[in-house]
Scaffold this motif. Structure first.
Motif, mmCIF file in Angstrom:
data_model
loop_
_atom_site.group_PDB
_atom_site.id
_atom_site.type_symbol
_atom_site.label_atom_id
_atom_site.label_comp_id
_atom_site.label_asym_id
_atom_site.label_seq_id
_atom_site.Cartn_x
_atom_site.Cartn_y
_atom_site.Cartn_z
ATOM 1 N N PHE A 187 0.413 -1.564 0.541
ATOM 2 C CA PHE A 187 -0.211 0.102 -0.089
ATOM 3 C C PHE A 187 0.615 1.020 0.336
ATOM 4 O O PHE A 187 1.845 1.331 0.551
ATOM 5 C CB PHE A 187 -1.100 -0.273 1.168
ATOM 6 C CG PHE A 187 -2.215 1.062 1.260
ATOM 7 C CD1 PHE A 187 -2.957 0.825 0.265
ATOM 8 C CD2 PHE A 187 -2.309 2.234 1.525
ATOM 9 C CE1 PHE A 187 -4.334 1.634 0.419
ATOM 10 C CE2 PHE A 187 -3.043 3.352 1.540
ATOM 11 C CZ PHE A 187 -3.761 3.076 0.924
ATOM 12 N N PRO A 188 0.242 2.695 -1.205
ATOM 13 C CA PRO A 188 1.308 3.541 -1.357
ATOM 14 C C PRO A 188 1.401 4.057 0.404
ATOM 15 O O PRO A 188 0.636 4.586 0.516
ATOM 16 C CB PRO A 188 0.922 4.095 -2.921
ATOM 17 C CG PRO A 188 -0.716 3.998 -2.104
ATOM 18 C CD PRO A 188 -0.378 2.157 -1.515
ATOM 19 N N LEU A 189 2.360 4.617 0.653
ATOM 20 C CA LEU A 189 2.514 5.572 0.938
ATOM 21 C C LEU A 189 1.938 7.321 0.884
ATOM 22 O O LEU A 189 1.169 7.457 0.461
ATOM 23 C CB LEU A 189 4.283 6.579 1.615
ATOM 24 C CG LEU A 189 4.999 5.641 1.887
ATOM 25 C CD1 LEU A 189 6.375 6.134 2.293
ATOM 26 C CD2 LEU A 189 5.074 4.513 3.035
ATOM 27 N N SER A 190 0.960 8.524 2.412
ATOM 28 C CA SER A 190 0.566 9.112 1.842
ATOM 29 C C SER A 190 1.238 10.714 2.460
ATOM 30 O O SER A 190 0.993 10.829 3.134
ATOM 31 C CB SER A 190 -0.836 8.548 3.534
ATOM 32 O OG SER A 190 -1.878 9.598 2.352
ATOM 33 N N PRO A 191 1.508 10.713 0.811
ATOM 34 C CA PRO A 191 2.415 12.231 1.147
ATOM 35 C C PRO A 191 1.390 13.252 1.621
ATOM 36 O O PRO A 191 1.412 14.417 2.328
ATOM 37 C CB PRO A 191 2.976 11.989 -0.372
ATOM 38 C CG PRO A 191 2.155 11.557 -1.284
ATOM 39 C CD PRO A 191 1.616 9.708 -0.257
ATOM 40 N N GLU A 192 0.166 13.051 1.305
ATOM 41 C CA GLU A 192 -1.564 14.390 2.104
ATOM 42 C C GLU A 192 -1.065 13.999 3.604
ATOM 43 O O GLU A 192 -1.755 15.581 3.696
ATOM 44 C CB GLU A 192 -2.773 13.104 0.982
ATOM 45 C CG GLU A 192 -2.891 13.608 -0.714
ATOM 46 C CD GLU A 192 -2.295 11.924 -1.165
ATOM 47 O OE1 GLU A 192 -1.903 11.259 0.541
ATOM 48 O OE2 GLU A 192 -2.154 12.025 -2.194
ATOM 49 N N HIS A 193 -0.923 13.315 3.978
ATOM 50 C CA HIS A 193 0.005 13.280 5.257
ATOM 51 C C HIS A 193 0.517 14.420 5.959
ATOM 52 O O HIS A 193 -0.196 15.155 6.641
ATOM 53 C CB HIS A 193 -0.267 11.568 6.360
ATOM 54 C CG HIS A 193 -1.627 10.782 6.046
ATOM 55 N ND1 HIS A 193 -1.993 9.614 7.029
ATOM 56 C CD2 HIS A 193 -2.703 10.562 5.731
ATOM 57 C CE1 HIS A 193 -3.008 8.890 6.291
ATOM 58 N NE2 HIS A 193 -3.201 9.762 6.006
ATOM 59 N N HIS A 194 1.569 14.444 5.183
ATOM 60 C CA HIS A 194 2.316 15.561 6.066
ATOM 61 C C HIS A 194 2.321 16.876 5.230
ATOM 62 O O HIS A 194 2.639 17.560 5.818
ATOM 63 C CB HIS A 194 4.094 14.663 5.093
ATOM 64 C CG HIS A 194 4.679 13.554 5.897
ATOM 65 N ND1 HIS A 194 5.324 12.917 7.293
ATOM 66 C CD2 HIS A 194 3.101 12.191 5.078
ATOM 67 C CE1 HIS A 194 5.212 12.005 7.607
ATOM 68 N NE2 HIS A 194 4.681 11.068 6.536
#
Length: 244
Positions: A187-194
């Motif tokens: 599952f891809p990381l979530s750059p939107e979180h950062h």
């Protein structure tokens, strides 16, 4: 009942509050992991026997699960695991979008440095779970991150409503995460979180709002892709589809 072997019988010395919490935690995880299927009946007498408890803590746990939208009480007073209805998915995403944008804007307005530290760590923790592909752990880490934003917004009424939507959405996410893992993907990381944390830290309400909306769209697109592949081509009996 499915998943009956997963729970350890509660001890006779377990306090009522602890007993209800144990039942709630166990059933919640089984519902989220789809061990207990949507629409499956939850009989108080059978559950009392399963957990070696009286019906009072069982009923208390079911009431709490109902408040979170995970079970439903029918007119005849029987209880079932809340169905999953893909016909209502657009309305669900719409509700998530509005509340996510609202709590994220409020977080940008009211956040403290302590809040930023908590949500930054939650974003890192989510990324750390991604390589495992563990669906329950992923949905839990995702919820923890988004609730860290909601709490920073300092509006408990919005936070409570938002948390209920996140809990309902965890079952949908479980289908998606399980599908990804089954096909050998990570599952891809979530750059939107950062990015959301950065906007909140900068007190940029407009950017926080934009990123929150973008994040919902990413979720919506992923779920639609999943539904297209797994439901429209190979219908899943756990998902309910209604005309209209």
């Amino acid at each position: 009942m499915q998943g009956a072997g997963k729970s350890k019988p509660a001890g006779t010395d377990r306090k009522r509050g602890d007993g209800a919490r144990h039942v709630y935690d166990t059933l919640r995880d089984e519902i989220l992991e789809l061990i207990l299927a949507p629409g499956e009946p939850l009989d108080e007498t059978a559950l009392a026997a399963r957990f070696a408890m009286s019906r009072s803590p069982i009923r208390e746990a079911l009431i709490r699960l109902s408040a979170g939208g995970l079970v439903r009480t029918l007119p005849n007073r029987s209880t079932i695991v809340a169905p999953l209805d893909i016909a209502t998915l657009p309305r669900f995403v719409e509700a998530v979008d509005y509340l996510q944008r609202a709590v994220t804007r409020l977080a940008a307005r009211h956040r403290t440095e302590a809040d930023i530290a908590v949500m930054s760590q939650a974003a890192v923790d989510y990324d750390a779970v991604c390589p495992t592909g563990e669906a329950l752990a992923l949905s839990e880490a995702n919820k923890v991150f988004h609730m860290s934003i909601a709490h920073a917004g300092a509006n408990p009424y919005l936070a409570q409503s938002y948390e209920r939507l996140l809990d309902e959405g965890r079952r949908i996410l479980h289908f998606h995460f399980t599908h990804i893992r089954k096909h050998g993907s990570v599952f891809p990381l979530s750059p939107e979180h950062h990015q959301m944390v950065e906007a909140i830290a900068a007190r940029d309400e407009a950017e926080a709002d934009r990123l929150a909306h973008l994040h919902t769209r990413v979720f919506d697109d992923r779920i639609k892709d999943f539904m297209k592949v797994t439901y429209l081509e190979q219908p899943d009996p756990l998902l309910k589809r209604e005309a209209g």
